[in-house]
Design an enzyme around this catalytic site. Structure first.
Site, PDB file in Angstrom:
ATOM      1  N   THR A 134      11.033  -0.563 -14.068  1.00 50.57           N
ATOM      2  CA  THR A 134      10.468   0.574 -14.193  1.00 50.57           C
ATOM      3  C   THR A 134      11.802   1.503 -14.406  1.00 50.57           C
ATOM      4  OG1 THR A 134       8.907   2.168 -14.777  1.00 50.57           O
ATOM      5  CG2 THR A 134       9.569   1.617 -12.511  1.00 50.57           C
ATOM      6  N   GLN A 149       8.299   7.472 -10.097  1.00 53.54           N
ATOM      7  CA  GLN A 149       8.993   5.936 -10.445  1.00 53.54           C
ATOM      8  C   GLN A 149       9.016   4.988  -9.611  1.00 53.54           C
ATOM      9  OE1 GLN A 149       7.604   4.857 -13.671  1.00 53.54           O
ATOM     10  NE2 GLN A 149       5.956   7.059 -12.735  1.00 53.54           N
ATOM     11  N   HIS A 151       7.083   2.324  -7.440  1.00 52.79           N
ATOM     12  CA  HIS A 151       6.715   0.677  -8.231  1.00 52.79           C
ATOM     13  C   HIS A 151       7.573   0.139  -7.634  1.00 52.79           C
ATOM     14  CE1 HIS A 151       4.528   2.003 -11.318  1.00 52.79           C
ATOM     15  NE2 HIS A 151       5.101   2.868 -12.064  1.00 52.79           N
ATOM     16  N   GLU A 211      12.765   3.745 -20.342  1.00 49.26           N
ATOM     17  CA  GLU A 211      11.433   3.656 -20.815  1.00 49.26           C
ATOM     18  C   GLU A 211      10.361   5.372 -21.019  1.00 49.26           C
ATOM     19  OE1 GLU A 211       7.779   1.582 -18.155  1.00 49.26           O
ATOM     20  OE2 GLU A 211       9.794   2.459 -16.938  1.00 49.26           O
ATOM     21  N   HIS A 212      10.772   6.386 -19.592  1.00 47.28           N
ATOM     22  CA  HIS A 212      10.085   7.423 -19.662  1.00 47.28           C
ATOM     23  C   HIS A 212      11.276   8.660 -19.979  1.00 47.28           C
ATOM     24  CE1 HIS A 212       7.757   4.291 -17.156  1.00 47.28           C
ATOM     25  NE2 HIS A 212       6.611   4.744 -18.312  1.00 47.28           N
ATOM     26  N   ASP A 227       0.928   6.662 -17.010  1.00 48.15           N
ATOM     27  CA  ASP A 227       0.060   5.482 -16.657  1.00 48.15           C
ATOM     28  C   ASP A 227      -0.701   5.167 -16.687  1.00 48.15           C
ATOM     29  OD1 ASP A 227       3.090   5.124 -16.348  1.00 48.15           O
ATOM     30  OD2 ASP A 227       3.002   6.058 -14.106  1.00 48.15           O
ATOM     31  N   GLU A 237      24.617 -16.436 -57.106  1.00 48.83           N
ATOM     32  CA  GLU A 237      24.521 -17.082 -55.763  1.00 48.83           C
ATOM     33  C   GLU A 237      25.164 -18.346 -55.691  1.00 48.83           C
ATOM     34  OE1 GLU A 237      20.860 -15.139 -53.656  1.00 48.83           O
ATOM     35  OE2 GLU A 237      20.906 -13.465 -53.562  1.00 48.83           O
ATOM     36  N   HIS A 278      16.723 -21.724 -58.819  1.00 51.13           N
ATOM     37  CA  HIS A 278      15.737 -20.669 -58.056  1.00 51.13           C
ATOM     38  C   HIS A 278      15.757 -19.757 -59.277  1.00 51.13           C
ATOM     39  CE1 HIS A 278      16.840 -20.726 -54.080  1.00 51.13           C
ATOM     40  NE2 HIS A 278      16.642 -19.491 -54.330  1.00 51.13           N
TER      41      HIS A 278
END
Length: 454
Positions: A256, A278, A281, A347-348, A381, A435, A440
């Protein structure tokens, strides 16, 4: 306590910034060698391997890999009323936010008689991983289950590691609070399996041994899933990488991260408290303060020393703050600060500056942004209504957090009449020839007796 990186007077480009900024060492590739034999063991031996691996890695040999429904209800009954109320409020707020993420089918008329419809279809079956190592995360049950349910996923399975410290009633099960959260959400398929082996179980499914000793003819314990979501340790991330393709995954979640962009108007006590929250964690958790204020820096350092000593997980927090992944980054001004946080793609990201909302609106790269002094990451959270399963390791520059969209697939439905096809046939044939894919074009002209329509 925490190192300093001084970028004042420098103008590094994005690549240089990414090299200069702190980041946790998280070598998923190296962990593949460890998880490969684990995943192969689960593939070949099924439930027997899961029990052996639970005993080896979690110190618990689960007698029943799937938790009986009555234990889920017992866990909910035994849940402390205040914890239940908090989980119910977290669920209510998450549902409010995620309900607004619902997709609607859209039909576009390209020409008269020619339409393309984008139809949104949920994946059939999802495996939701809930960590259970250093801490217990009933909030992760909420964050994974709510968007999957709102997306309309028909089959949900949750797995979390068995806990060695459970009471006898819940021996061999995930933490009772995890079980209670599943019961609150109406999820009755829950497994006592953690780590890389849990991802392998979801990818391959698992059976008991049959009469011949092989799992091929044994009773089904867990059916394979289509998609696996939820954060975990490096071995969970490595198993996701190894099995991606056989299953879909949300992300390879790393440790985190919190980044705080602050100026001299920020309260150093709040900044310190949020960095610590944080760092709590994991020893690999990253805590980064980006500021143009030396006065704030000094005050935050003083507050960190005092607060870390006074909180519960002091050693874990000191290790995280003192690691190479954490730092105070000094910048010339907020303009440079914005370039730094965009390069870091946390992340945060908290914005604790004057005009915080205006500054936040200019951020391009972050998993989630928390605006002003009254929106700490811990609110997100648990009870902001936002999702806390977010991209880490700089992936926020190209990836999003978990949402209803994570569990949906957009399918284009093309519906053209003969006249509508005739109008565009010559363009299709022209592009096919350009192409060097003439068949096709022939697939179109075959519908008009092998001639282009007039």
């Amino acid at each position: 306590m925490i190192s300093r990186t001084d970028l004042r007077g420098r103008t590094p480009d994005v690549r240089e910034l990414r090299d200069l900024l702190p980041r946790a060492e998280f070598d998923v590739e190296a962990a593949l060698a460890t998880v490969r034999p684990i995943c192969e063991d689960v593939e070949h031996r099924g439930a027997a391997a899961l029990r052996d691996l639970g005993e080896r890695f979690d110190g618990v040999r689960p007698g029943r890999l799937r938790v009986p429904a009555e234990l889920l209800e017992r866990a909910l009954t035994a849940l402390e009323p205040e914890v239940r109320a908090a989980l119910e409020e977290s669920i209510r707020r998450a549902r409010l936010v995620h309900e607004d993420q619902r997709r609607t089918d859209t039909t576009t008329q390209v020409v008269p008689g020619g339409t393309v419809t984008e139809r949104w279809v949920p994946v059939d079956r999802v495996g939701l991983y809930v960590p259970g190592g250093v801490a217990v995360y009933p909030s992760s049950v909420v964050m994974n289950v709510v968007p999957a349910q709102i997306a309309g996923v028909g089959s949900l399975a949750v797995t979390s590691p068995p806990q060695r410290d459970n009471t006898e009633e819940f021996a061999g099960c995930p933490h009772p609070t995890i079980l209670a959260a599943c019961a609150l959400l109406g999820v009755d398929e829950v497994y006592a399996v953690g780590g890389a082996q849990a991802i392998a179980m979801f990818a391959h499914g698992a059976r008991e041994e049959g009469p011949d000793g092989s799992p091929q003819a044994g009773a089904v314990v867990c059916e394979p899933v289509t998609l696996v979501t939820g954060p975990g340790n490096i071995y969970v991330a490595a198993a996701k990488r190894l099995l991606k393709g056989l299953i879909g995954i949300d992300a390879e979640a790393g440790p985190t991260e919190i980044t705080i962009l602050a100026d001299d108007s920020a309260d150093p006590e709040l900044v310190a408290a949020d960095l610590i929250s944080q760092a709590e964690h994991d020893t690999l958790a990253a805590a980064v303060l980006v500021t143009d204020s030396e006065q704030l820096t000094d005050a935050v350092l003083e507050a960190l020393e005092r607060r870390v000593s006074a909180t519960k997980h002091t050693e874990r927090i000191r290790a995280a703050l003192g690691g190479s992944q954490s730092a105070i980054v000094l910048v010339d001004d907020l303009e440079q600060g914005l370039r730094v946080v965009d390069a870091y793609a946390a992340e945060h990201l908290e914005i604790q500056t004057r005009d915080a909302a205006e500054v936040a609106a200019r951020v391009r790269n972050a998993g989630a942004i928390f605006v002003g002094p009254h929106a700490p990451v811990s609110l997100g959270d648990y009870a902001a209504g936002s999702n806390h399963v977010l991209p880490t390791g700089g992936c926020a520059c190209h990836s999003s957090g978990l949402s209803v969209q994570s569990f949906l697939r957009g399918i284009h439905v093309v519906d053209y009449t003969a006249d509508a096809l005739a109008q565009v046939a010559h363009h299709v044939v022209t592009l096919a020839q350009a192409e060097d894919l003439p068949a096709h074009g022939e697939a179109v002209t075959a519908r008009f007796d092998d001639r282009l329509p007039e």
